[in-house]
Design a protein around this motif. Structure first.
Motif, PDB file in Angstrom:
ATOM      1  N   LEU A 178     -67.022  49.496   6.861  1.00  0.00           N
ATOM      2  CA  LEU A 178     -66.119  50.591   7.234  1.00  0.00           C
ATOM      3  C   LEU A 178     -65.968  51.620   6.104  1.00  0.00           C
ATOM      4  N   SER A 179     -66.109  51.157   4.878  1.00  0.00           N
ATOM      5  CA  SER A 179     -65.722  52.004   3.742  1.00  0.00           C
ATOM      6  C   SER A 179     -66.906  52.806   3.208  1.00  0.00           C
ATOM      7  N   PRO A 180     -66.627  53.780   2.311  1.00  0.00           N
ATOM      8  CA  PRO A 180     -67.716  54.530   1.676  1.00  0.00           C
ATOM      9  C   PRO A 180     -68.585  53.658   0.758  1.00  0.00           C
ATOM     10  N   LYS A 181     -68.191  52.400   0.544  1.00  0.00           N
ATOM     11  CA  LYS A 181     -69.030  51.505  -0.267  1.00  0.00           C
ATOM     12  C   LYS A 181     -70.397  51.287   0.381  1.00  0.00           C
ATOM     13  N   SER A 182     -70.466  51.456   1.697  1.00  0.00           N
ATOM     14  CA  SER A 182     -71.747  51.237   2.402  1.00  0.00           C
ATOM     15  C   SER A 182     -72.436  52.567   2.721  1.00  0.00           C
ATOM     16  N   ALA A 183     -72.154  53.608   1.878  1.00  0.00           N
ATOM     17  CA  ALA A 183     -72.638  54.972   2.174  1.00  0.00           C
ATOM     18  C   ALA A 183     -74.131  55.041   2.519  1.00  0.00           C
ATOM     19  N   TYR A 184     -74.945  54.221   1.859  1.00  0.00           N
ATOM     20  CA  TYR A 184     -76.411  54.350   2.020  1.00  0.00           C
ATOM     21  C   TYR A 184     -77.001  53.154   2.786  1.00  0.00           C
ATOM     22  N   VAL A 185     -76.128  52.346   3.390  1.00  0.00           N
ATOM     23  CA  VAL A 185     -76.601  51.213   4.198  1.00  0.00           C
ATOM     24  C   VAL A 185     -76.535  51.649   5.662  1.00  0.00           C
ATOM     25  N   ASP A 186     -77.665  51.796   6.283  1.00  0.00           N
ATOM     26  CA  ASP A 186     -77.696  52.393   7.614  1.00  0.00           C
ATOM     27  C   ASP A 186     -78.763  51.689   8.462  1.00  0.00           C
ATOM     28  N   GLY A 187     -78.427  51.446   9.730  1.00  0.00           N
ATOM     29  CA  GLY A 187     -79.396  50.828  10.638  1.00  0.00           C
ATOM     30  C   GLY A 187     -79.679  49.369  10.301  1.00  0.00           C
ATOM     31  N   GLN A 188     -78.693  48.709   9.689  1.00  0.00           N
ATOM     32  CA  GLN A 188     -78.915  47.327   9.234  1.00  0.00           C
ATOM     33  C   GLN A 188     -78.249  46.292  10.138  1.00  0.00           C
ATOM     34  N   VAL A 189     -78.727  45.062   9.982  1.00  0.00           N
ATOM     35  CA  VAL A 189     -78.146  43.940  10.716  1.00  0.00           C
ATOM     36  C   VAL A 189     -77.677  42.917   9.681  1.00  0.00           C
ATOM     37  N   ALA A 190     -76.383  42.611   9.697  1.00  0.00           N
ATOM     38  CA  ALA A 190     -75.866  41.565   8.800  1.00  0.00           C
ATOM     39  C   ALA A 190     -75.504  40.357   9.656  1.00  0.00           C
ATOM     40  N   ARG A 191     -75.684  39.175   9.102  1.00  0.00           N
ATOM     41  CA  ARG A 191     -75.383  37.943   9.847  1.00  0.00           C
ATOM     42  C   ARG A 191     -74.311  37.151   9.119  1.00  0.00           C
ATOM     43  N   ILE A 192     -73.307  36.761   9.883  1.00  0.00           N
ATOM     44  CA  ILE A 192     -72.196  36.009   9.293  1.00  0.00           C
ATOM     45  C   ILE A 192     -72.114  34.644   9.952  1.00  0.00           C
ATOM     46  N   GLY A 193     -72.075  33.608   9.132  1.00  0.00           N
ATOM     47  CA  GLY A 193     -71.945  32.252   9.652  1.00  0.00           C
ATOM     48  C   GLY A 193     -70.560  31.700   9.346  1.00  0.00           C
ATOM     49  N   THR A 194     -70.365  30.441   9.670  1.00  0.00           N
ATOM     50  CA  THR A 194     -69.082  29.810   9.387  1.00  0.00           C
ATOM     51  C   THR A 194     -69.000  29.482   7.893  1.00  0.00           C
ATOM     52  N   GLY A 195     -67.806  29.285   7.413  1.00  0.00           N
ATOM     53  CA  GLY A 195     -67.633  28.951   5.993  1.00  0.00           C
ATOM     54  C   GLY A 195     -66.171  28.691   5.742  1.00  0.00           C
ATOM     55  N   PRO A 196     -65.871  28.250   4.514  1.00  0.00           N
ATOM     56  CA  PRO A 196     -64.461  28.031   4.184  1.00  0.00           C
ATOM     57  C   PRO A 196     -63.723  29.372   4.145  1.00  0.00           C
ATOM     58  N   LEU A 197     -62.471  29.350   4.494  1.00  0.00           N
ATOM     59  CA  LEU A 197     -61.685  30.580   4.476  1.00  0.00           C
ATOM     60  C   LEU A 197     -61.232  30.847   3.048  1.00  0.00           C
TER      61      LEU A 197
END
Ligand code: NAD
Length: 448
Positions: A178-197
């Protein structure tokens, strides 16, 4: 390094030429500054069905203080200029549900603000409950990658696949995209699995962590060191003795420690582990950034040129990772991050050695991610595209200019863009993020 063409396009003459000749029009990409909100504008949220993922997304939007509305309310409002559009597509159980994408996005996409964000959240296709669901979820990739090529004015579009029961892992990833930290990350796929909170303080998510950064004297490595330090980590910077002055400057500014060595040295893994244990009591984060290019077509490639690139870019990360794991210098719960390249994905003329090494870095991620899960050590990689550094300044002018423009954002990225992506991986709150290779390339046409 400055992009003179981009500067020119912001002048009155430049604007006229861009408009009349249909030239590339790279938009300014704001970067995150300390104290700035995650999103500085309204967010519109849509979904196919009410899901746990959708609830988690809305809880996060409330948490970051975003003013957000649901699709029905948002589309009705005429003054709305959303900064972000977030769509929960995890509820798509068959291809019939894909029509919801068009219904949600078509009316609102034109209103997306400058440097806007589009995030589609789907269910990891391989973990779907039925073939119908898997097909529908897999289809989301085509949608997001195409929309990434359509949106203008520095906006980005990314897809986040979340495993069943992993909706509690979404926060750090959504904050990043959501933030400007990802300004140059475009058209990508990220995968999130389960993990400790794991909850971290968003202002200092790496507080108490020690991070090894190789090649930290300049370029992307220096930016990684600075951003990890900004996020609270103590940095141990490594570079070759010839760059001692530069390394000292970077490390002094952030209160880090220095170790001068060549990462290909036979005893480099042992010396890194010893320094880490002695000065910092071990490591929580390892970033293998040191890298070199020695471009030649294979027919003209000398053995020493081939070996040098493979040794620095692949053999060193492999040997150092193995030793840090065996010796216990890298603590359980830690994070390893490799620096690959789009050349390692797409291949590149004159770079058989470099692309082999960078594809090998992806192999390192894929080989270790499942094997380290038991120790809750995560491993991911960034694959930068064209980033403005000394390495790319050495590229001949014409090739450099093409490299800058052949991506959806029509410009090169900055070292900080790679560093921010690494900081997202390193955040302990990204406990469900492992085995990812995320390109930081402005959606380059190479290997997309
Ligand atoms: P750079 O040449 O500006 O900096 C690399 C740093 O690594 C230097 O400080 C150098 O001294 C250090 N280094 C090199 N060999 C070393 C060794 N044997 N031991 C210790 N330190 C060593 O490069 P950069 O552009 O900042 O690239 C950083 C990483 O990003 C590299 O792995 C590179 O392959 C990768 N990358 C860069 C781009 C880009 O566009 N700049 C694109 C894709 C990937």
């Amino acid at each position: 390094m400055t992009d003179r063409y981009q500067t020119f396009t912001r002048t009155p003459v430049g604007r006229t030429l861009v408009k009349n000749l249909g030239l590339p029009d790279p938009a300014p990409l704001p970067r995150w500054t300390e104290g700035a909100p995650v999103v500085d504008g309204p967010v519109v949220f849509g979904s196919i069905a009410e899901t746990d993922t959708g609830k988690a997304i809305q809880a996060l939007l409330r948490d970051i203080g975003a003013s957000f509305s649901t699709a029905a309310e948002g589309v009705a409002s005429s003054e709305l200029r959303p900064k972000a559009l977030v769509f929960d597509a995890t509820g798509a159980t068959s291809t019939a549900d894909l029509s919801s994408l068009q219904r949600f996005f078509s009316p609102v996409i034109r209103q997306l603000g400058a440097a806007g964000r589009v995030i589609v959240v789907g269910r990891t296709p391989e973990l779907a409950a039925s073939p119908e669901q898997q097909i529908a979820q897999r289809a989301l990739e085509g949608f997001t990658r195409s929309l990434g090529k359509e949106v203008k004015r520095g906006a980005t579009v990314n897809l986040v696949y979340v495993a069943p029961d992993a909706h509690d892992q979404l926060d750090s990833t959504l904050r990043f995209f959501l933030s400007p930290k990802s300004a140059y990350v475009d058209g990508q796929v990220a995968r999130i699995g389960t993990g400790p909170l794991v909850a971290t303080d968003p202002a200092a998510p790496l507080a108490g962590k020690v991070a090894l950064v190789t090649g930290a004297a300049r370029g992307i490595g220096a930016a990684i060191a600075q951003i990890l330090a900004r996020d609270g980590a103590t940095v141990m910077g490594v570079d070759v003795p010839q760059n001692a002055n530069d390394l000292r400057q970077v490390m002094t500014a952030i209160g880090g420690s220095e170790l001068l060595l060549d990462v290909t040295a036979i005893d480099a893994p042992q010396r890194i582990a010893a320094h880490a244990e002695e000065h910092h009591g071990g490591l929580g984060i390892v970033v293998h950034n040191a890298g070199i290019t020695r471009d030649k077509r294979l027919a003209n490639m000398r053995t020493d040129t081939w070996d040098a690139v493979l040794d620095v870019n692949l053999r060193a990360p492999e040997r150092i990772t193995a030793h840090l794991l065996e010796s216990g210098a890298l603590h359980d719960g830690g994070s390893v991050i490799g620096v690959s390249s789009i050349a390692g994905i797409a291949g590149n003329n004159g770079q058989t050695n470099y692309a082999t090494s960078k594809a090998g870095v992806i192999g390192l991620v894929q080989a270790y991610a499942p094997r380290l899960a038991e120790r809750q050590i995560r491993i991911n990689a960034v694959a930068p595209g064209f980033i403005e550094t000394e390495m790319t300044a050495r590229v001949p002018f014409a090739i450099r200019e093409v490299g800058r423009r052949i991506n959806s954002l029509q410009q090169g990225g900055q070292p900080v863009d790679v560093a921010e992506t690494i900081a997202w991986f390193a955040d302990p709150a990204s406990a469900g993020v492992t085995g990812n290779v995320v390109r930081v390339c402005g959606q380059s046409m190479l290997g997309a």
